[in-house]
Design a protein around this motif. Sequence first.
Motif, PDB file in Angstrom:
ATOM      1  N   SER A 151       0.864  -1.078   0.096  1.00 41.51           N
ATOM      2  CA  SER A 151      -0.107   0.093  -0.040  1.00 41.51           C
ATOM      3  C   SER A 151       0.639   0.869   0.086  1.00 41.51           C
ATOM      4  CB  SER A 151      -0.923  -0.466   1.094  1.00 41.51           C
ATOM      5  OG  SER A 151      -2.173  -1.310   1.152  1.00 41.51           O
ATOM      6  N   GLY A 152      -0.273   2.448  -1.172  1.00 39.76           N
ATOM      7  CA  GLY A 152       0.921   3.525  -1.246  1.00 39.76           C
ATOM      8  C   GLY A 152       0.772   4.759  -1.006  1.00 39.76           C
ATOM      9  N   HIS A 231      12.427  -5.446  -1.607  1.00 42.00           N
ATOM     10  CA  HIS A 231      14.177  -5.418  -1.735  1.00 42.00           C
ATOM     11  C   HIS A 231      14.599  -6.918  -2.092  1.00 42.00           C
ATOM     12  CE1 HIS A 231      15.480  -1.611  -0.303  1.00 42.00           C
ATOM     13  NE2 HIS A 231      14.256  -1.303  -0.422  1.00 42.00           N
ATOM     14  N   ILE A 232      14.154  -7.722  -1.675  1.00 43.30           N
ATOM     15  CA  ILE A 232      14.467  -9.499  -1.969  1.00 43.30           C
ATOM     16  C   ILE A 232      13.393  -9.641  -2.614  1.00 43.30           C
ATOM     17  CG2 ILE A 232      14.176 -11.072  -0.716  1.00 43.30           C
ATOM     18  CD1 ILE A 232      14.403 -10.148   2.034  1.00 43.30           C
ATOM     19  N   GLN A 233      12.353  -9.676  -2.707  1.00 46.16           N
ATOM     20  CA  GLN A 233      11.839 -10.124  -4.453  1.00 46.16           C
ATOM     21  C   GLN A 233      12.522  -9.528  -5.759  1.00 46.16           C
ATOM     22  OE1 GLN A 233       9.999 -12.948  -3.877  1.00 46.16           O
ATOM     23  NE2 GLN A 233      10.546 -12.502  -1.616  1.00 46.16           N
ATOM     24  N   GLY A 234      12.208  -8.058  -5.203  1.00 44.08           N
ATOM     25  CA  GLY A 234      13.070  -7.364  -6.891  1.00 44.08           C
ATOM     26  C   GLY A 234      11.191  -6.546  -7.118  1.00 44.08           C
ATOM     27  N   SER A 235      10.669  -6.869  -7.588  1.00 52.49           N
ATOM     28  CA  SER A 235       9.401  -6.428  -8.199  1.00 52.49           C
ATOM     29  C   SER A 235       7.997  -5.999  -7.566  1.00 52.49           C
ATOM     30  CB  SER A 235       9.681  -6.854  -9.021  1.00 52.49           C
ATOM     31  OG  SER A 235       9.493  -8.542  -9.320  1.00 52.49           O
ATOM     32  N   GLY A 236       7.190  -5.741  -7.439  1.00 52.91           N
ATOM     33  CA  GLY A 236       5.762  -5.861  -7.005  1.00 52.91           C
ATOM     34  C   GLY A 236       5.178  -4.646  -7.685  1.00 52.91           C
ATOM     35  N   ARG A 237       3.696  -4.696  -6.735  1.00 56.08           N
ATOM     36  CA  ARG A 237       2.930  -3.625  -7.031  1.00 56.08           C
ATOM     37  C   ARG A 237       2.352  -3.199  -5.892  1.00 56.08           C
ATOM     38  NH1 ARG A 237      -1.468  -7.792 -10.672  1.00 56.08           N
ATOM     39  NH2 ARG A 237       0.613  -9.272 -11.221  1.00 56.08           N
ATOM     40  N   VAL A 238       2.313  -1.663  -5.693  1.00 53.05           N
ATOM     41  CA  VAL A 238       2.226  -0.818  -5.127  1.00 53.05           C
ATOM     42  C   VAL A 238       0.623  -0.573  -5.340  1.00 53.05           C
ATOM     43  CG1 VAL A 238       2.272   0.596  -4.039  1.00 53.05           C
ATOM     44  CG2 VAL A 238       4.824  -0.100  -4.573  1.00 53.05           C
ATOM     45  N   LYS A 239      -0.547  -0.778  -4.145  1.00 51.54           N
ATOM     46  CA  LYS A 239      -1.699   0.089  -4.408  1.00 51.54           C
ATOM     47  C   LYS A 239      -1.708   1.550  -4.157  1.00 51.54           C
ATOM     48  CE  LYS A 239      -6.447  -0.643  -4.271  1.00 51.54           C
ATOM     49  NZ  LYS A 239      -7.720  -1.830  -3.597  1.00 51.54           N
ATOM     50  N   LEU A 240      -2.325   2.755  -4.932  1.00 53.21           N
ATOM     51  CA  LEU A 240      -2.530   3.890  -4.336  1.00 53.21           C
ATOM     52  C   LEU A 240      -2.904   3.680  -3.754  1.00 53.21           C
ATOM     53  CD1 LEU A 240      -0.043   5.329  -7.385  1.00 53.21           C
ATOM     54  CD2 LEU A 240       0.671   4.843  -5.196  1.00 53.21           C
ATOM     55  N   THR A 244      -5.039   2.795  -7.969  1.00 52.86           N
ATOM     56  CA  THR A 244      -4.493   2.427  -9.408  1.00 52.86           C
ATOM     57  C   THR A 244      -3.372   2.511  -8.502  1.00 52.86           C
ATOM     58  OG1 THR A 244      -3.095   4.719  -9.218  1.00 52.86           O
ATOM     59  CG2 THR A 244      -5.044   4.698 -10.594  1.00 52.86           C
ATOM     60  N   VAL A 245      -3.099   1.020  -9.199  1.00 52.36           N
ATOM     61  CA  VAL A 245      -1.868   0.266  -9.213  1.00 52.36           C
ATOM     62  C   VAL A 245      -0.140   0.645  -9.922  1.00 52.36           C
ATOM     63  CG1 VAL A 245      -1.129  -2.373  -8.813  1.00 52.36           C
ATOM     64  CG2 VAL A 245      -3.094  -1.136  -8.587  1.00 52.36           C
ATOM     65  N   LEU A 246       0.900   1.025  -9.394  1.00 52.82           N
ATOM     66  CA  LEU A 246       2.166   0.780  -9.648  1.00 52.82           C
ATOM     67  C   LEU A 246       2.886  -0.181  -9.677  1.00 52.82           C
ATOM     68  CD1 LEU A 246       3.994   3.214 -10.026  1.00 52.82           C
ATOM     69  CD2 LEU A 246       4.668   3.378  -8.392  1.00 52.82           C
ATOM     70  N   ARG A 247       3.185  -0.742 -10.550  1.00 52.01           N
ATOM     71  CA  ARG A 247       4.242  -1.784 -11.129  1.00 52.01           C
ATOM     72  C   ARG A 247       5.460  -1.216 -10.580  1.00 52.01           C
ATOM     73  NH1 ARG A 247       1.923  -6.645 -14.305  1.00 52.01           N
ATOM     74  NH2 ARG A 247       2.442  -7.772 -13.469  1.00 52.01           N
TER      75      ARG A 247
END
Length: 410
Positions: A151-152, A231-240, A244-247
């Motif tokens: 969440s962001g 940081h460990i996974q390297g990628s993800g999604r942030v629900k604003l 909206t969703v930021l990849r």
Amino acid sequence: MPAAWARWLVAAALVGLVASCGGDRDAPAPPPPTPGAAQTAPETPAVLSLTPARFADLPGWTTDDQAQALPALRRSCERIAAVDPARPVGPEGVSGKAGDWRVVCTAAAQVPANDAAAARRFFETRFQPWRAADRDQTEGLFTGYYEPLLSGSRTRTQRFSTPLLRRPPDLVEVDLAQFRPALRGQRIAGRLEGGRLRPYPDRAEIEAGALQGRGLELVWVDDAVDAFFLHIQGSGRVKLTDGTVLRVGYEAQNGHAYVPIGRLLADRGQIPRESVSMPSIRAWLAAHPAEAGRLMNENPSYVFFRELKGDGPLGAQGVALTPGRSLAVDPSFVPYGVPVWLDAEDPLSRSARVRRLMVAQDTGGAIRGPVRGDVFWGFGAEAAERAGLMKSRGGYWLLLPQGVRPPQAR
């Protein structure tokens, strides 16, 4: 200083400079030698050896739907098509030359979509399986990773106070293979000071504000532990906050060695070693909030992110990853784009196996060795569960174009 201890310090110094192309991925690691203790012979260097096999030797081959791996292979083929046909593919030309792949990639494009029988015939007629080993050891460690949801907010607030940072302009990355071919797949990172490359600030220094005021904040999230595991996974999604969703995906790393905090907790007796997993680490951090930040800062590695558009997440090969079919490998042994038949313990049931065709398309800071892999499970609750629990023993076979005999053949 004992010789073995000195050797370990030298190795640690070099590893501390190596930055991966993907996120940091957790893995067990042995402790350094104890100063003054009796010293043993130095560890035998890892060496990839390949033994020819038949498709009948691949456990579970006839029960997999190989058509599900074709989209991943086609994405890798697009990258290989841009390479000079005479150029070797992988370290020491382990998978032949790019021209050897042009033929199989052209054929792959002609296989009908979702036709399991046609896909199996394609692989059986165009490829030769090779059993991979580290010298004579055919088993290794296989872990998993996934695309988490955070969440962001685009702006900092009291709730959203943990930043995901963009790559700093003064971060310099060096591909060591340009200077020493034997260091293929290894990179160092730092910043120039007085004409010399110096170490970049580590995680603790960055968390303390070493990069503040430079406008590097890509997005703000509401949980420092979630950010750490991103940081460990390297990628993800942030629900604003607006829905909206930021990849976001890996862009760079600060050049410091990745230190698994799960190993630190096990070494200190705070989690039983056999119980170390992402859920158990998260549970410990939640139960010890006053100590959580200090523990996370003991991993000096720090990842910088960028916003992703279109398909994703992207692996180190530069192609979108396919859930359940993309595998992170050590590119100093296994080339990107090579189909891999995996046979490993199922993280959800030790009596079951993960037996499927995958494609090597990514790497990670902890993915090191000839028989070592990290399965990309995708997005969602099941992917998170599989990735968090996967710490499996297993092995794999590399599928190389017919007619290619790798120098590592036995």
